[in-house]
Design a protein around this motif. Structure first.
Motif, PDB file in Angstrom:
ATOM      1  N   GLU B 110       0.849  -1.185   0.000  1.00  0.00           N
ATOM      2  CA  GLU B 110       0.000   0.000   0.000  1.00  0.00           C
ATOM      3  C   GLU B 110       0.887   1.239   0.000  1.00  0.00           C
ATOM      4  O   GLU B 110       2.020   1.194   0.461  1.00  0.00           O
ATOM      5  CB  GLU B 110      -0.895  -0.021   1.249  1.00  0.00           C
ATOM      6  CG  GLU B 110      -1.957  -1.109   1.203  1.00  0.00           C
ATOM      7  CD  GLU B 110      -2.803  -1.143   2.469  1.00  0.00           C
ATOM      8  OE1 GLU B 110      -2.833  -0.124   3.177  1.00  0.00           O
ATOM      9  OE2 GLU B 110      -3.417  -2.182   2.720  1.00  0.00           O
ATOM     10  N   PRO B 111       0.356   2.352  -0.518  1.00  0.00           N
ATOM     11  CA  PRO B 111       1.179   3.573  -0.574  1.00  0.00           C
ATOM     12  C   PRO B 111       1.625   4.011   0.814  1.00  0.00           C
ATOM     13  O   PRO B 111       0.831   4.061   1.751  1.00  0.00           O
ATOM     14  CB  PRO B 111       0.252   4.615  -1.199  1.00  0.00           C
ATOM     15  CG  PRO B 111      -1.025   3.947  -1.502  1.00  0.00           C
ATOM     16  CD  PRO B 111      -0.971   2.517  -1.113  1.00  0.00           C
ATOM     17  N   LYS B 112       2.912   4.309   0.921  1.00  0.00           N
ATOM     18  CA  LYS B 112       3.525   4.589   2.205  1.00  0.00           C
ATOM     19  C   LYS B 112       2.831   5.740   2.938  1.00  0.00           C
ATOM     20  O   LYS B 112       2.595   5.683   4.147  1.00  0.00           O
ATOM     21  CB  LYS B 112       4.993   4.936   1.964  1.00  0.00           C
ATOM     22  CG  LYS B 112       5.841   4.716   3.178  1.00  0.00           C
ATOM     23  CD  LYS B 112       7.298   4.673   2.803  1.00  0.00           C
ATOM     24  CE  LYS B 112       8.118   4.663   4.085  1.00  0.00           C
ATOM     25  NZ  LYS B 112       9.537   4.612   3.869  1.00  0.00           N
TER      26      LYS B 112
END
Ligand code: ATP
Ligand code: MG
Lengths: 248, 242
Positions: B110-112
Motif C-alpha cells: 500500500e502507498p507509504k
C-alpha cells in the motif's frame, strides 16, 4: 601526489640507500597504484560474493529440503577444511583448464581471467564461513519474532529479508568482522595465480630492483592500513546498528 | 453465518493429543473469551485459527473459507485474522511507527503515505502518541503490547485473536492494555481472547468457553458460566482463580 612525494624519497634513496622506488619512479609508482587498486577490487568483490553466498546459504539451511541443506553442509565442510591456497590453485589450474578460450582478434584469452578466478575462489572460501556465521545468527533470532511477521502475512522469504536477516546480521557482526578481515588478508594468496594485486606487484618490484626489505615494509603497512580500515568500518556499522534498548 | 466456525478440531503434536474435538462459533462483532488451566490447548486453538498450526481432523472456517485447505492462500487468511501474542514480539530494529507500517507497506504494497497516516492514527488510538519514533527496547511491556495491537490492526483484520496478552505485564500496565481491547470490542471488532483476567472476561465477553485437556467442557454467557457452572471442573477452576 606523486610530484609531492617523489623528491623526498629520491633524496632518501640518495642519502641513505633506502630504496622506495615505487614512490619516486613514475613507472614503478604506476605499478604500485595499480596494485593497490587491484587488491582493493579483489577484496571488495570477493567480500561481496562471500556475503551473497552467506545470506543465501544460511537461508537454504533454514529450508525444509534435507537435500539442499546437505549440499550446503557439504560445501561448508569442503571449503572450511581445505587450505585457501589449494582452493585457488584448484580453481585456476583445475577448473581453468576446462574453460573455453575466446578469440580476442588474433590472440586467445581464457574466458575467465585470473582475477575472476581469484574473486570466485576467495568469495566461495569466505562464503563458507559466512554461511555458518549467519546461520548461528539466525538461530539466535527468537522464533516468535519471525512468527509475528508470518502472522502479519509476510511470506517466508519476506520474513527472512525484513526480520530474521536484519536481526541475525546484527548478532553476527562481530564474527563477520573477523571473517571479513581474514578474507581481506587471504586475498594476498591471489599472488600465486599471478593476479597483479599488491603482493604480486611488490614482488615484481623487489625482483627488478633488489629492494626486498623496503618493499616488505610497504607490503606490511599496506595490509595494516587496509585491515584497520575494514575493522574500523565494521565496528562503526556495529555501533550504528546496535538495537536501541538491547544489551550494550 | 458465523465469522469463525470451529468444527470438531483435533490436533496432536506427535503422540500428544492437544485438541480433542473442539467446536465453537464466533459471530461478527462478538467478543469470545477462552479460559482454562495451563496446557489445556488454548494457545494451540488460537494458533490453528490463524493457520500457524495445522490440524489433523475437523474444520476451521473463517468467513466460510477452510483454513486447512492446502489450496487456501494463507496470506489472504492472515490478512483477515490478526493475532497478538503474550510476548508482544515486536520487531526490535524498527520504531513503533515502523513496526505498525511494515506489513501494509512491504506485504500489501500500500502507498507509504497512506499507511503512515493510518499508522499514526492507530498509535494515537492505543494512546501512544509521542512514542512513534521510539524503539521497542525503550518501551514498557504494556506500551509494547499496545504497539503490537496497533500493528495487527494496521492490516485491517476482520477478527482479532489475543493470546494471554496481559500475562507478562505488571498489574498497572495490564489495565492500559485491557482498556485498549475494551475500546476495540466496543467499536464492534470481533475478538477471540485467551485470558486469565476473569473480571475482564466477565465485563467484556459475550460468550465464555472453558477448556480443559483439549476439550471444551462448557460454555455460555459470562454471568451464567461464572455464577452457575454446571461442570465440576469449571467450578474448581473458577474457585481457584477468584
Ligand atoms: N509446538 C509444540 N510441540 C509440541 N508440543 C506442544 C507444542 N505447542 C504446544 N505443545 C503442547 O501442547 C499442550 C497445549 O499447549 P498450549 O500452549 O496450547 O496450552 P495453553 O492452554 O495455551 O497453556 P498456557 O495457559 O500455559 O498458555 C501443552 O502440553 C504443550 O506442551
Ligand atoms: Mg498459552
Amino acid at each position: 601526489m606523486f610530484e609531492l612525494i617523489a623528491p623526498i624519497f629520491q633524496r632518501l634513496f640518495e642519502e641513505t640507500g633506502w630504496n622506495f622506488i615505487i614512490f619516486y619512479d613514475r613507472y614503478e609508482y604506476d605499478r604500485f597504484v595499480t596494485g593497490i587498486s587491484i587488491s582493493l577490487q579483489l577484496i571488495l568483490w570477493s567480500t561481496l560474493l562471500s556475503l551473497v553466498i552467506g545470506v543465501l546459504g544460511a537461508w537454504v539451511q533454514t529450508a525444509r529440503s534435507a537435500l539442499l541443506r546437505g549440499i550446503v553442509d557439504g560445501y561448508i565442510q569442503l571449503f572450511r577444511n581445505t587450505p585457501p591456497l589449494i582452493q585457488l590453485l584448484f580453481f585456476y589450474f583445475g577448473l581453468g583448464a576446462f574453460t573455453p578460450q575466446v578469440d580476442m582478434g588474433g590472440y586467445y584469452e581464457p574466458m575467465i581471467s585470473a582475477f575472476t578466478w581469484a574473486v570466485l575462489s576467495l568469495g566461495i572460501f569466505g562464503g563458507a564461513f559466512n554461511v555458518e556465521i549467519f546461520r548461528s545468527g539466525i538461530e539466535a533470532v527468537p522464533k516468535a519474532t519471525a512468527e509475528a511477521a508470518e502472522s502479519l502475512c509476510f511470506s517466508s522469504w519476506q520474513t527472512y529479508a525484513y526480520v530474521t536477516l536484519p536481526l541475525a546480521f546484527r548478532i553476527s557482526l562481530p564474527a563477520l568482522t573477523n571473517n571479513l578481515v581474514s578474507l581481506a588478508k587471504t586475498t594476498s594468496l591471489a599472488y600465486v595465480i599471478s593476479v597483479p594485486e599488491m603482493t604480486y606487484t611488490l614482488n615484481q618490484v623487489w625482483s627488478d630492483n633488489i629492494n626486498v626489505p623496503e618493499m616488505m615494509l610497504v607490503l606490511f603497512l599496506f595490509y595494516v592500513v587496509v585491515v584497520s580500515l575494514i575493522a574500523a568500518g565494521l565496528h562503526a556499522l556495529e555501533k550504528r546498528l546496535a538495537l536501541p534498548g538491547y544489551g550494550r | 453465518m458465523p465469522l469463525v466456525s470451529v468444527r470438531d478440531v483435533h490436533k496432536s503434536f506427535g503422540k500428544l493429543e492437544v485438541l480433542r474435538g473442539v467446536s465453537m462459533d464466533v459471530k461478527k462483532g462478538e467478543v469470545v473469551c477462552i479460559i482454562g488451566p495451563s496446557g489445556s490447548g488454548k494457545s494451540t486453538l488460537i494458533r490453528c485459527i490463524n493457520g500457524l498450526n495445522d490440524i489433523q481432523r475437523g474444520s476451521i472456517l473463517v468467513e466460510g473459507q477452510e483454513v486447512n485447505d492446502p489450496k487456501l492462500d494463507k496470506l489472504a487468511l492472515r490478512k483477515k485474522v490478526g493475532i497478538v501474542f503474550q510476548q508482544y514480539n515486536l520487531f526490535p530494529h524498527k520504531t513503533a511507527l515502523e513496526n505498525v507500517m511494515m506489513a501494509p507497506v512491504k506485504v500489501l504494497k500500500e502507498p507509504k503515505r497512506e499507511v503512515e497516516a493510518r499508522a499514526r492514527a492507530l498509535i494515537a488510538k492505543v494512546r501512544l502518541s509521542g512514542k512513534e519514533d521510539v524503539y521497542p527496547g525503550h518501551l514498557s511491556g504494556g506500551q509494547q503490547q499496545r504497539v503490537a495491537i496497533a500493528r495487527s490492526l494496521a492490516m485491517r483484520p476482520d477478527v482479532m485473536l489475543f493470546d494471554e496478552v496481559t500475562a507478562a505485564l505488571d498489574p498497572e500496565t495490564v489495565k492500559e492494555v485491557l482498556l485498549t481491547i475494551k475500546e476495540l470490542a466496543a467499536e464492534g471488532m470481533t475478538c477471540i481472547l485467551v485470558t486469565h483476567e476473569m473480571g475482564f472476561a466477565r465485563e467484556v465477553a459475550d460468550h465464555v468457553y472453558f477448556t480443559d485437556r483439549g476439550v471444551i467442557v462448557e460454555h455460555g454467557p459470562p454471568e451464567e458460566l461464572f455464577t452457575e457452572a454446571r461442570d465440576e471442573r469449571t467450578r474448581r477452576f473458577l474457585s481457584q482463580i477468584f
